[in-house]
Motif scaffolding. Structure first.
Motif, PDB file in Angstrom:
ATOM      1  N   PHE A   1     -10.587  -6.443   9.346  1.00 47.85           N
ATOM      2  CA  PHE A   1     -11.762  -5.567   9.296  1.00 47.85           C
ATOM      3  C   PHE A   1     -12.446  -5.507   7.934  1.00 47.85           C
ATOM      4  N   ALA A   2     -11.919  -6.216   6.933  1.00 43.27           N
ATOM      5  CA  ALA A   2     -12.498  -6.237   5.585  1.00 43.27           C
ATOM      6  C   ALA A   2     -12.626  -4.831   4.999  1.00 43.27           C
ATOM      7  N   VAL A   3     -11.581  -4.016   5.189  1.00 43.41           N
ATOM      8  CA  VAL A   3     -11.561  -2.657   4.640  1.00 43.41           C
ATOM      9  C   VAL A   3     -10.233  -2.419   3.931  1.00 43.41           C
ATOM     10  N   GLU A   4     -10.189  -1.355   3.141  1.00 45.06           N
ATOM     11  CA  GLU A   4      -8.946  -0.916   2.521  1.00 45.06           C
ATOM     12  C   GLU A   4      -8.142  -0.112   3.546  1.00 45.06           C
ATOM     13  N   PRO A   5      -6.827  -0.002   3.381  1.00 50.59           N
ATOM     14  CA  PRO A   5      -6.022   0.702   4.387  1.00 50.59           C
ATOM     15  C   PRO A   5      -6.363   2.178   4.560  1.00 50.59           C
ATOM     16  N   ASP A   6      -6.934   2.805   3.531  1.00 52.80           N
ATOM     17  CA  ASP A   6      -7.306   4.213   3.681  1.00 52.80           C
ATOM     18  C   ASP A   6      -8.640   4.382   4.402  1.00 52.80           C
TER      19      ASP A   6
ATOM     20  N   LEU B   1       8.353   5.110   7.549  1.00 50.66           N
ATOM     21  CA  LEU B   1       7.057   4.640   8.032  1.00 50.66           C
ATOM     22  C   LEU B   1       6.312   3.844   6.969  1.00 50.66           C
ATOM     23  N   GLU B   2       6.374   4.302   5.734  1.00 45.14           N
ATOM     24  CA  GLU B   2       5.689   3.594   4.652  1.00 45.14           C
ATOM     25  C   GLU B   2       6.220   2.163   4.517  1.00 45.14           C
TER      26      GLU B   2
ATOM     27  N   ALA C   1       0.855  -1.180   0.000  1.00 46.24           N
ATOM     28  CA  ALA C   1       0.000   0.000   0.000  1.00 46.24           C
ATOM     29  C   ALA C   1       0.893   1.232   0.000  1.00 46.24           C
ATOM     30  N   ASN C   2       0.759   2.078  -0.995  1.00 48.50           N
ATOM     31  CA  ASN C   2       1.525   3.320  -1.029  1.00 48.50           C
ATOM     32  C   ASN C   2       1.074   4.255   0.092  1.00 48.50           C
ATOM     33  N   TRP C   3       1.911   5.218   0.399  1.00 50.48           N
ATOM     34  CA  TRP C   3       1.638   6.128   1.511  1.00 50.48           C
ATOM     35  C   TRP C   3       0.265   6.785   1.388  1.00 50.48           C
ATOM     36  N   GLN C   4      -0.092   7.201   0.181  1.00 43.15           N
ATOM     37  CA  GLN C   4      -1.368   7.885  -0.030  1.00 43.15           C
ATOM     38  C   GLN C   4      -2.565   6.963   0.181  1.00 43.15           C
ATOM     39  N   GLU C   5      -2.320   5.659   0.196  1.00 40.01           N
ATOM     40  CA  GLU C   5      -3.401   4.689   0.366  1.00 40.01           C
ATOM     41  C   GLU C   5      -3.598   4.268   1.828  1.00 40.01           C
ATOM     42  N   ILE C   6      -2.830   4.839   2.721  1.00 43.95           N
ATOM     43  CA  ILE C   6      -2.889   4.465   4.134  1.00 43.95           C
ATOM     44  C   ILE C   6      -3.507   5.607   4.941  1.00 43.95           C
ATOM     45  N   ALA C   7      -4.480   5.296   5.760  1.00 49.88           N
ATOM     46  CA  ALA C   7      -5.104   6.312   6.598  1.00 49.88           C
ATOM     47  C   ALA C   7      -4.057   6.974   7.499  1.00 49.88           C
ATOM     48  N   PRO C   8      -4.001   8.309   7.544  1.00 47.26           N
ATOM     49  CA  PRO C   8      -3.005   9.000   8.370  1.00 47.26           C
ATOM     50  C   PRO C   8      -3.005   8.551   9.829  1.00 47.26           C
ATOM     51  N   VAL C   9      -4.174   8.222  10.363  1.00 49.12           N
ATOM     52  CA  VAL C   9      -4.258   7.806  11.769  1.00 49.12           C
ATOM     53  C   VAL C   9      -3.526   6.485  12.004  1.00 49.12           C
TER      54      VAL C   9
END
Length: 238
Positions: free
Chosen positions: A179-184, A155-156, A69-77
């Protein structure tokens, strides 16, 4: 007339052999160091394809689950939660948290002091286990990574190579697995739970947390918000 002995004395050749051996040993060490530096430079723009531990686990389990998952695809939290849980001073150090190291020494080595930077070096470039050879290599490579990579890149990479459950590597696989969700789409509570299982990913369950894991998650949830407010997440967030 007595014959002169023509037999060579082994001791006479030893200094030369030792010098040649040391010379080749030095060349080998320099070559290995150059290779590692090249990998560090390469991985600033190329995602590490695998790690030693991943290959070991893949052989043991007959396969692993991992998807970058690229950085932009990961929730900041998610990034804030990992920093709050594993290395609250991530933005303030150059690879080693000297305060945490001193605290670990004072407590007799019963607590960890590895930073996220050190963990990335161990996971990407080295092998698992506790021994002086690996720790020495880790200590040498960590400043190089800190010098070449941005904190965001560290971090990425960390979030994509760390294990979240047996055979589940990286935050994208973990988000789908638990959780069956995408990382963002990871929520603050989910991020805190994922961060809370990292010290023992095979023994903890983010989907069905124990009371102690819920308590730890709540602490991480508060910590993630705290580092956002006080600026300790500024080095990896806009």
């Amino acid at each position: 007339m007595a014959k002169r002995s023509t037999r060579k004395k082994p001791a006479a050749a030893r200094p030369g052999m030792i010098r040649r051996g040391l010379k080749w040993l030095l060349r080998g060490a320099l070559g290995l160091a150059a290779f590692v530096v090249l990998l560090v430079l390469l991985f600033t723009v190329v995602n590490p394809p695998t790690t030693i531990y991943m290959m070991q686990e893949s052989r043991r389990l007959d396969g692993i689950t991992r998807d970058w998952a690229n950085w932009q695809e990961i929730a900041p939290v998610m990034a804030r939660s990992v920093v709050a849980a594993e290395d609250a001073n991530f933005c303030l150090h150059w690879g080693f948290d000297m305060g945490a190291i001193r605290a670990a020494i004072d407590e007799g080595g019963n607590r960890g002091a590895s930073t996220l930077s050190q963990q990335v070096v161990k996971n990407v470039f080295l092998w698992q286990g506790r021994n002086y050879t690996r720790k020495a290599a880790e200590a040498l490579i960590t400043p190089v990574v800190e010098l070449v990579w941005t904190k965001q890149r560290i971090l990425e990479v960390y979030l994509n190579v760390v294990e979240f459950d047996e055979g589940i590597f990286g935050v994208k696989a973990a988000a789908a697995h638990y959780f069956a969700v995408e990382p963002d789409q990871i929520t603050a509570v989910q991020a805190a739970r994922l961060a809370a299982i990292l010290p023992d990913p095979k023994g903890r369950d983010a989907k069905n947390p124990t009371a102690s894991l819920r308590k730890r998650s709540a602490s991480i949830l508060d910590g993630a918000e705290t580092i956002r407010r006080d600026g300790r997440s500024a080095c990896f967030e806009p």
